[in-house]
Design a protein around this motif. Structure first.
Motif, PDB file in Angstrom:
ATOM      1  N   SER A   1      39.960 -11.027   4.458  1.00 36.48           N
ATOM      2  CA  SER A   1      38.926 -10.945   3.266  1.00 36.48           C
ATOM      3  C   SER A   1      38.306 -12.184   3.119  1.00 36.48           C
ATOM      4  CB  SER A   1      39.468 -10.209   2.068  1.00 36.48           C
ATOM      5  OG  SER A   1      40.410 -11.269   1.580  1.00 36.48           O
ATOM      6  N   ASP A   2      36.896 -12.089   2.388  1.00 39.87           N
ATOM      7  CA  ASP A   2      36.246 -13.207   2.098  1.00 39.87           C
ATOM      8  C   ASP A   2      36.134 -13.810   0.506  1.00 39.87           C
ATOM      9  OD1 ASP A   2      34.269 -15.249   2.518  1.00 39.87           O
ATOM     10  OD2 ASP A   2      32.940 -14.076   3.435  1.00 39.87           O
ATOM     11  N   ALA A   3      35.198 -13.042  -0.222  1.00 36.89           N
ATOM     12  CA  ALA A   3      35.043 -13.612  -1.380  1.00 36.89           C
ATOM     13  C   ALA A   3      36.338 -13.402  -2.583  1.00 36.89           C
ATOM     14  CB  ALA A   3      33.858 -12.660  -2.125  1.00 36.89           C
ATOM     15  N   ASP A   4      36.924 -12.218  -2.173  1.00 35.07           N
ATOM     16  CA  ASP A   4      38.269 -12.214  -3.035  1.00 35.07           C
ATOM     17  C   ASP A   4      39.123 -11.358  -1.851  1.00 35.07           C
ATOM     18  OD1 ASP A   4      37.476  -9.408  -3.172  1.00 35.07           O
ATOM     19  OD2 ASP A   4      36.408  -9.843  -4.722  1.00 35.07           O
ATOM     20  N   GLU A   5      40.252 -10.799  -2.562  1.00 35.77           N
ATOM     21  CA  GLU A   5      41.391 -10.120  -1.809  1.00 35.77           C
ATOM     22  C   GLU A   5      40.891  -8.775  -1.385  1.00 35.77           C
ATOM     23  OE1 GLU A   5      42.652  -9.052  -6.133  1.00 35.77           O
ATOM     24  OE2 GLU A   5      41.276 -10.594  -5.134  1.00 35.77           O
ATOM     25  N   GLN A   6      39.889  -8.258  -1.749  1.00 35.97           N
ATOM     26  CA  GLN A   6      39.462  -6.680  -1.307  1.00 35.97           C
ATOM     27  C   GLN A   6      38.851  -6.577  -0.117  1.00 35.97           C
ATOM     28  OE1 GLN A   6      37.445  -5.537  -5.172  1.00 35.97           O
ATOM     29  NE2 GLN A   6      39.219  -4.999  -5.889  1.00 35.97           N
ATOM     30  N   LEU A   7      39.239  -5.486   0.266  1.00 36.71           N
ATOM     31  CA  LEU A   7      38.414  -5.190   1.588  1.00 36.71           C
ATOM     32  C   LEU A   7      38.230  -3.509   1.912  1.00 36.71           C
ATOM     33  CD1 LEU A   7      40.942  -6.732   4.482  1.00 36.71           C
ATOM     34  CD2 LEU A   7      38.493  -7.203   4.202  1.00 36.71           C
ATOM     35  N   ILE A   8      37.114  -3.319   2.492  1.00 36.21           N
ATOM     36  CA  ILE A   8      36.944  -2.135   2.939  1.00 36.21           C
ATOM     37  C   ILE A   8      36.474  -1.831   4.302  1.00 36.21           C
ATOM     38  CG2 ILE A   8      35.124  -0.104   2.733  1.00 36.21           C
ATOM     39  CD1 ILE A   8      34.682  -0.667  -0.212  1.00 36.21           C
TER      40      ILE A   8
ATOM     41  N   ALA B   1      47.568 -13.655  -2.961  1.00 39.76           N
ATOM     42  CA  ALA B   1      46.724 -14.825  -2.451  1.00 39.76           C
ATOM     43  C   ALA B   1      45.278 -14.562  -2.639  1.00 39.76           C
ATOM     44  CB  ALA B   1      47.011 -14.882  -0.851  1.00 39.76           C
ATOM     45  N   ASP B   2      44.505 -15.447  -2.541  1.00 41.88           N
ATOM     46  CA  ASP B   2      43.075 -15.159  -2.740  1.00 41.88           C
ATOM     47  C   ASP B   2      42.429 -14.586  -1.613  1.00 41.88           C
ATOM     48  OD1 ASP B   2      42.930 -17.094  -4.724  1.00 41.88           O
ATOM     49  OD2 ASP B   2      42.824 -18.994  -3.599  1.00 41.88           O
TER      50      ASP B   2
END
Length: 212
Positions: free
Chosen positions: A70-77, A162-163
Motif C-alpha cells: 500500500s502507498d499513502a496508508d495501510e489500506q488497499l482495494i 505498520a504504515d
C-alpha cells in the motif's frame, strides 16, 4: 442487507497442498482459478505496484520476491475480474511480514467500480479476520453468496500496526464456466492521485453486523 462477518483464522500451510487433487506442482489443485483470472484488468487502488503482480501461478505462491504494498496508508482495494462465471469456494492469501500483515479482508462480489469513496457504503459479501502467519492461508467463502461471480473485490481496511500493508499472493479455488454475455469492463485511471485517497475511519465498526 446482512453479511457474513467471519472470525476465521484460515487453514495455513507452508506448502499449501491440503490434500487437494494435484494436476502437477506447477498447476496446483484442479480447481485453481489462476488460468481464469483476467490479469490485465486486475486493479489495485492505493498501491505502489500493479495488482496483477500478486496473482501468481501456483508454483510461485510462497515466493516473497514480488509483492504488492500500500502507498499513502495501510489500506488497499484490489479488484480481480474473471474471464467467465465463477462459483468461488476458497480465497488464498499470503500477507505480511510482521506488522505489515493485513489484519482483515472484506470481500465484495460483482462490484466492478468500487473505490475508497463508496466502499463503506456497500454491503460486504463476506469478511475474514486473518491468521497471523507467513504462509499461504485458505479462507473458505460462503459458496451460496459467490455462486455466480464475475469479479471479486478485496478491501484491506487495516493491518497489524505498520504504515503500509504488504501482500505476496492472492489466489482462488472454485469452478469456472463460460459467461454467456460479455462483461462491462471498467477503465480506471492509470495512476490515482494519492490526494484523492481519504482513509476510511472506523471501518470495523461500519461493517460489523450480526452474522446471518
Amino acid at each position: 442487507m446482512p453479511h457474513d462477518h467471519t472470525h476465521h483464522h484460515g487453514d495455513c500451510c507452508g506448502h499449501g497442498d491440503h490434500g487437494h487433487d494435484q494436476a502437477g506442482e506447477d498447476v496446483g489443485p484442479n480447481d485453481n482459478l489462476f488460468p481464469y483470472i483476467d490479469r490485465p484488468n486486475v486493479v489495485a487502488l492505493n498501491a505502489t505496484g500493479e495488482g496483477s503482480s500478486v496473482i501468481k501461478p501456483w508454483h510461485e505462491r510462497t515466493s516473497e520476491e514480488v509483492y504488492l504494498e500500500s502507498d499513502a496508508d495501510e489500506q488497499l482495494i484490489i479488484r480481480v475480474p474473471f474471464t467467465g462465471s465463477v462459483k468461488l469456494r476458497t480465497l488464498l492469501l499470503k500477507t505480511g511480514p510482521g506488522d505489515q500483515a493485513a489484519e482483515k479482508v472484506i470481500l465484495f462480489a460483482n462490484e466492478p467500480s468500487i473505490d475508497f469513496s463508496d466502499v463503506q457504503d456497500k454491503s460486504p459479501t463476506q469478511e475474514f479476520e486473518l491468521a497471523v502467519s507467513g504462509d499461504v492461508c485458505e479462507y473458505a467463502v460462503k459458496t451460496a453468496k459467490f455462486n455466480n461471480v464475475s469479479s471479486v473485490t478485496i478491501f484491506v481496511p487495516t493491518n497489524r500496526g505498520a504504515d503500509s500493508t504488504r501482500i505476496y499472493y492472492i489466489g482462488f479455488l472454485g469452478h469456472w464456466s463460460e459467461r454467456k454475455n460479455n462483461p462491462v469492463i471498467t477503465v480506471y485511471e492509470a495512476q490515482a492521485n494519492l490526494a484523492d485517497h481519504e482513509k476510511i475511519q472506523g471501518t470495523a465498526g461500519n461493517f460489523n453486523t450480526t452474522q446471518s
